[in-house]
Design a protein around this motif. Structure first.
Motif, PDB file in Angstrom:
ATOM      1  N   VAL A  50     -24.987  16.740 -28.902  1.00  0.00           N
ATOM      2  CA  VAL A  50     -26.342  16.717 -29.462  1.00  0.00           C
ATOM      3  C   VAL A  50     -26.853  18.139 -29.612  1.00  0.00           C
ATOM      4  O   VAL A  50     -26.880  18.898 -28.635  1.00  0.00           O
ATOM      5  N   ASN A  51     -27.226  18.493 -30.831  1.00  0.00           N
ATOM      6  CA  ASN A  51     -27.937  19.746 -31.053  1.00  0.00           C
ATOM      7  C   ASN A  51     -29.405  19.396 -31.224  1.00  0.00           C
ATOM      8  O   ASN A  51     -29.748  18.498 -32.004  1.00  0.00           O
ATOM      9  N   ASN A  52     -30.272  20.092 -30.472  1.00  0.00           N
ATOM     10  CA  ASN A  52     -31.699  19.807 -30.631  1.00  0.00           C
ATOM     11  C   ASN A  52     -32.498  21.080 -30.458  1.00  0.00           C
ATOM     12  O   ASN A  52     -32.215  21.864 -29.539  1.00  0.00           O
ATOM     13  N   TYR A  53     -33.484  21.278 -31.278  1.00  0.00           N
ATOM     14  CA  TYR A  53     -34.324  22.476 -31.241  1.00  0.00           C
ATOM     15  C   TYR A  53     -35.809  22.166 -31.209  1.00  0.00           C
ATOM     16  O   TYR A  53     -36.609  22.952 -30.728  1.00  0.00           O
ATOM     17  N   SER A  54     -36.156  21.017 -31.808  1.00  0.00           N
ATOM     18  CA  SER A  54     -37.580  20.694 -31.965  1.00  0.00           C
ATOM     19  C   SER A  54     -37.746  19.192 -32.176  1.00  0.00           C
ATOM     20  O   SER A  54     -36.953  18.403 -31.669  1.00  0.00           O
ATOM     21  N   ARG A  55     -38.775  18.823 -32.892  1.00  0.00           N
ATOM     22  CA  ARG A  55     -38.993  17.403 -33.204  1.00  0.00           C
ATOM     23  C   ARG A  55     -39.575  17.303 -34.611  1.00  0.00           C
ATOM     24  O   ARG A  55     -39.916  18.324 -35.221  1.00  0.00           O
ATOM     25  N   THR A  56     -39.700  16.073 -35.107  1.00  0.00           N
ATOM     26  CA  THR A  56     -40.403  15.820 -36.367  1.00  0.00           C
ATOM     27  C   THR A  56     -41.623  14.972 -36.076  1.00  0.00           C
ATOM     28  O   THR A  56     -41.528  13.987 -35.342  1.00  0.00           O
ATOM     29  N   LEU A  57     -42.778  15.391 -36.592  1.00  0.00           N
ATOM     30  CA  LEU A  57     -44.008  14.629 -36.422  1.00  0.00           C
ATOM     31  C   LEU A  57     -44.437  14.115 -37.793  1.00  0.00           C
ATOM     32  O   LEU A  57     -44.606  14.890 -38.732  1.00  0.00           O
TER      33      LEU A  57
ATOM     34  N   SER B 143     -39.005  30.901 -21.086  1.00  0.00           N
ATOM     35  CA  SER B 143     -39.874  29.724 -20.955  1.00  0.00           C
ATOM     36  C   SER B 143     -39.329  28.544 -21.756  1.00  0.00           C
ATOM     37  O   SER B 143     -39.315  27.403 -21.286  1.00  0.00           O
ATOM     38  N   TYR B 144     -38.841  28.812 -22.956  1.00  0.00           N
ATOM     39  CA  TYR B 144     -38.255  27.743 -23.790  1.00  0.00           C
ATOM     40  C   TYR B 144     -37.072  27.104 -23.063  1.00  0.00           C
ATOM     41  O   TYR B 144     -37.001  25.869 -22.921  1.00  0.00           O
ATOM     42  N   LEU B 145     -36.158  27.921 -22.577  1.00  0.00           N
ATOM     43  CA  LEU B 145     -34.958  27.388 -21.925  1.00  0.00           C
ATOM     44  C   LEU B 145     -35.325  26.637 -20.651  1.00  0.00           C
ATOM     45  O   LEU B 145     -34.802  25.550 -20.376  1.00  0.00           O
ATOM     46  N   ARG B 146     -36.269  27.180 -19.888  1.00  0.00           N
ATOM     47  CA  ARG B 146     -36.672  26.497 -18.646  1.00  0.00           C
ATOM     48  C   ARG B 146     -37.237  25.115 -18.968  1.00  0.00           C
ATOM     49  O   ARG B 146     -36.896  24.115 -18.333  1.00  0.00           O
TER      50      ARG B 146
ATOM     51  N   GLY C 187     -40.316  28.784 -36.952  1.00  0.00           N
ATOM     52  CA  GLY C 187     -41.423  27.906 -37.325  1.00  0.00           C
ATOM     53  C   GLY C 187     -41.243  26.507 -36.780  1.00  0.00           C
ATOM     54  O   GLY C 187     -41.881  25.555 -37.227  1.00  0.00           O
ATOM     55  N   TRP C 188     -40.353  26.364 -35.790  1.00  0.00           N
ATOM     56  CA  TRP C 188     -40.116  25.046 -35.203  1.00  0.00           C
ATOM     57  C   TRP C 188     -40.986  24.852 -33.972  1.00  0.00           C
ATOM     58  O   TRP C 188     -41.060  25.743 -33.096  1.00  0.00           O
ATOM     59  N   GLU C 189     -41.617  23.678 -33.877  1.00  0.00           N
ATOM     60  CA  GLU C 189     -42.468  23.407 -32.734  1.00  0.00           C
ATOM     61  C   GLU C 189     -41.646  23.332 -31.452  1.00  0.00           C
ATOM     62  O   GLU C 189     -40.550  22.746 -31.437  1.00  0.00           O
ATOM     63  N   ILE C 190     -42.148  23.924 -30.399  1.00  0.00           N
ATOM     64  CA  ILE C 190     -41.491  23.849 -29.084  1.00  0.00           C
ATOM     65  C   ILE C 190     -41.971  22.564 -28.431  1.00  0.00           C
ATOM     66  O   ILE C 190     -43.166  22.436 -28.120  1.00  0.00           O
ATOM     67  N   TYR C 191     -41.094  21.589 -28.271  1.00  0.00           N
ATOM     68  CA  TYR C 191     -41.495  20.272 -27.763  1.00  0.00           C
ATOM     69  C   TYR C 191     -40.385  19.707 -26.883  1.00  0.00           C
ATOM     70  O   TYR C 191     -39.599  18.849 -27.299  1.00  0.00           O
ATOM     71  N   PRO C 192     -40.249  20.202 -25.659  1.00  0.00           N
ATOM     72  CA  PRO C 192     -39.119  19.815 -24.811  1.00  0.00           C
ATOM     73  C   PRO C 192     -39.057  18.334 -24.486  1.00  0.00           C
ATOM     74  O   PRO C 192     -37.963  17.782 -24.314  1.00  0.00           O
TER      75      PRO C 192
ATOM     76  N   ALA D 171     -47.650  18.994 -41.313  1.00  0.00           N
ATOM     77  CA  ALA D 171     -48.705  20.004 -41.159  1.00  0.00           C
ATOM     78  C   ALA D 171     -48.645  20.599 -39.743  1.00  0.00           C
ATOM     79  O   ALA D 171     -48.192  19.939 -38.812  1.00  0.00           O
ATOM     80  N   PRO D 172     -49.083  21.868 -39.603  1.00  0.00           N
ATOM     81  CA  PRO D 172     -49.094  22.485 -38.270  1.00  0.00           C
ATOM     82  C   PRO D 172     -49.836  21.609 -37.260  1.00  0.00           C
ATOM     83  O   PRO D 172     -50.751  20.878 -37.614  1.00  0.00           O
ATOM     84  N   ILE D 173     -49.382  21.686 -36.041  1.00  0.00           N
ATOM     85  CA  ILE D 173     -49.929  20.820 -34.992  1.00  0.00           C
ATOM     86  C   ILE D 173     -50.885  21.637 -34.116  1.00  0.00           C
ATOM     87  O   ILE D 173     -50.505  22.697 -33.597  1.00  0.00           O
ATOM     88  N   PRO D 174     -52.111  21.198 -33.958  1.00  0.00           N
ATOM     89  CA  PRO D 174     -53.078  21.967 -33.158  1.00  0.00           C
ATOM     90  C   PRO D 174     -52.527  22.268 -31.759  1.00  0.00           C
ATOM     91  O   PRO D 174     -51.902  21.414 -31.140  1.00  0.00           O
ATOM     92  N   ASN D 175     -52.695  23.526 -31.301  1.00  0.00           N
ATOM     93  CA  ASN D 175     -52.313  23.952 -29.940  1.00  0.00           C
ATOM     94  C   ASN D 175     -50.806  23.898 -29.671  1.00  0.00           C
ATOM     95  O   ASN D 175     -50.388  23.990 -28.528  1.00  0.00           O
ATOM     96  N   ALA D 176     -50.015  23.745 -30.716  1.00  0.00           N
ATOM     97  CA  ALA D 176     -48.558  23.737 -30.490  1.00  0.00           C
ATOM     98  C   ALA D 176     -48.046  25.176 -30.460  1.00  0.00           C
ATOM     99  O   ALA D 176     -48.678  26.093 -30.970  1.00  0.00           O
ATOM    100  N   CYS D 177     -46.879  25.374 -29.844  1.00  0.00           N
ATOM    101  CA  CYS D 177     -46.213  26.673 -29.843  1.00  0.00           C
ATOM    102  C   CYS D 177     -44.981  26.574 -30.740  1.00  0.00           C
ATOM    103  O   CYS D 177     -44.336  25.531 -30.801  1.00  0.00           O
ATOM    104  N   TYR D 178     -44.689  27.643 -31.412  1.00  0.00           N
ATOM    105  CA  TYR D 178     -43.600  27.634 -32.391  1.00  0.00           C
ATOM    106  C   TYR D 178     -42.625  28.787 -32.142  1.00  0.00           C
ATOM    107  O   TYR D 178     -43.012  29.828 -31.611  1.00  0.00           O
ATOM    108  N   THR D 179     -41.374  28.566 -32.517  1.00  0.00           N
ATOM    109  CA  THR D 179     -40.409  29.664 -32.430  1.00  0.00           C
ATOM    110  C   THR D 179     -40.466  30.471 -33.727  1.00  0.00           C
ATOM    111  O   THR D 179     -41.207  30.129 -34.652  1.00  0.00           O
ATOM    112  N   ASP D 180     -39.625  31.491 -33.794  1.00  0.00           N
ATOM    113  CA  ASP D 180     -39.606  32.364 -34.978  1.00  0.00           C
ATOM    114  C   ASP D 180     -39.088  31.646 -36.212  1.00  0.00           C
ATOM    115  O   ASP D 180     -39.216  32.123 -37.329  1.00  0.00           O
TER     116      ASP D 180
END
Ligand SMILES: N#[N+]C[C@@H]1[C@@H](O)[C@H](O)[C@@H](O)[C@@H]2O[C@H]12
Length: 465
Positions: A307-314, A392-395, A342-347, A331-340
């Protein structure tokens, strides 16, 4: 090189995190041939579709190519030493088809086999398990000139290439992965053309996907015939968990369709022997040219799912555009964090997808074969590069893996993407995913803070087991 970090990176949280993984859990890092090797004109290597695509003006950021990349082809000793310093127990790499069979079919290039022979032997000498991916997108150019994955014959050529590689390396490679992310090969390469070979025909993506899957299914028995009994064989898929942004009925409908588009399009034929019901109609496309027996071949039993995973789809319901185009446009998600990227960080998405895939498909074992983040790392000439966001992303994503394990998911290992900064496809060298920084002007490798963090986590894990 002294691996001792210059400042305490680990916290008690991390020491506790290491304890949540079972004995014999594999800790690795992943790369791919075209992204790191370079040496594209050396030792008999033939051309690939990514050589052609990156040489085409306007296709890759600032005209970057994989011509030199991270020069790994000439740095196996140095790079495997780096893996030892990081404490890896496994390393996932890909084999370049154009190095082995330069024309795609026919004559074998001995120097190509020799290179991977040396790589595998060096890994084993250093106590690192080789995980080999047979196809990570670098299709030999002559096959593309004959239609590429739109041509059913390419599936048979892939099975022949697989046998050649397995016959040489099968006694030493620990686990085999047939394809990496066929969704990207098919949709990005043949559907919307942002990846090689740059074709833009959504029906072509459906047809190419089928022939990629057929190639996978034809390769499995050819592989098993050449490797010791019990050697694990699997496939790596990008798996993107899909969530609804509201409770509307149209949102629920489109979440279902987006899951089919992002995930079930490949999971279902491999593990259920059929394509998702209604998928092609929802895409307003025709089914691919399925022949009698194809789906039995494609659903050949496997030992694990990568499984390769980096983010999610909303999904926000009522997608105006045809499904395939709108699933990526949320559309951008309020208060979300993104990687370079432009993918949402959503562990939580990784935890949820691992639980759901293990529940819904007979996958046997699972490996996270890629997970990581691009951030705009810069180097000031110092001893390391501070990348706290990647730590922080990896943790957070490894915490999600621990949660999935605690829910009974048969997760056997994790490979961070990537070992080192590399050629990020259409983004060229502008995006850095490595836990090791590459100064491309000198090819010097500098372990980032995230590399030191990962090494300490692995050390804490080893101390517990
Ligand atoms: N983009 N991005 C990062 C990473 C890419 O560099 C890999 O080659 C692919 O397998 C997968 O897309 C993920």
């Amino acid at each position: 090189m002294d691996i001792t970090p210059k400042a305490p990176i680990q916290t008690q949280v991390d020491t506790d995190l290491a304890r949540r993984f079972p004995p014999r859990f594999l800790w690795g890092a992943a790369t791919a041939s075209y992204q790191i090797e370079g040496a594209v004109h050396e030792d008999g290597r033939g051309s690939s579709i990514w050589d052609d695509f990156s040489a085409t003006p306007g296709k890759v950021f600032e005209g970057h190519t994989g011509e030199v990349a991270a020069d790994h082809y000439h740095r196996v000793e140095e790079d495997t030493d780096l893996m030892v310093r990081l404490g890896l127990s496994a390393y996932r790499f890909s084999i370049a088809w154009p190095r082995i069979v330069p024309e795609g079919r026919g004559a074998i290039n001995p120097a190509g086999l020799d290179f991977y022979d040396r790589l595998v032997d060096t890994l084993l000498e250093k106590g690192i398990q080789p995980f080999a991916t047979l196809y990570h997108w670098d299709l030999p150019s002559p096959l593309e000139r004959a239609g590429g994955w739109l041509n059913r014959e390419t599936a048979y050529a892939f099975a022949d290439y697989t046998e050649i590689v397995a016959r040489r390396l099968g006694d030493r490679v620990a686990s085999w992965i047939t394809l990496n992310e066929p969704w990207c090969s098919a949709y990005l390469g043949y559907g919307i053309g942002v990846h090689a070979p740059g074709r833009t025909d959504r029906q072509g993506a459906i047809d190419a996907a089928h022939h990629l899957l057929l190639g996978h299914g034809l390769a499995v028995p050819r592989l098993r015939a050449q490797v010791p009994a019990g050697t694990p064989v699997g496939i790596t898929l990008i798996v993107n968990p899909v969530y609804g942004a509201d409770e509307r009925a149209e949102t629920a409908r489109d979440v279902k369709l987006a899951h089919a588009f992002s995930n079930a399009w490949f999971l279902d034929p491999i593990y259920r022997g059929s394509y998702p019901e209604g998928f092609f109609e929802a895409m307003a496309l025709n089914p691919p040219p399925i022949q009698e027996g194809d789906l039995e071949i494609i659903s050949a039993p496997l030992d694990f799912l990568g499984v390769n995973n980096y983010s999610r789809t909303l999904i926000r319901g009522a997608q105006e555009q045809p499904l395939a185009d709108s699933c990526q446009a949320v559309a951008p998600i309020p208060n979300a964090c993104y990687t370079d990227m432009g993918w949402e960080i959503y562990p939580h998405g990784l935890r949820d997808l691992l639980v759901n895939v293990a529940r819904d498909y007979p996958v046997g074992n699972i490996y996270v074969t890629e997970n990581g983040a691009a951030f705009p790392d810069t180097w000031d000439g110092g001893e390391t590069i501070n990348d706290p966001r990647r730590v922080s992303y990896l943790r957070s994503y490894l915490t999600a893996c621990a949660e999935a394990l605690e829910q009974g998911v048969p997760l056997r290992g994790y490979f961070v993407w990537s070992l080192m900064d590399n050629f990020e496809w259409a983004e060229g060298y502008a995006k850095r995913f490595g836990i090791v920084y590459v100064d491309y002007s000198t090819q010097r490798r500098i372990i980032k803070e995230s590399g030191y963090w990962y090494a300490e986590l692995l050390n804490a894990f080893n101390n517990n087991n």
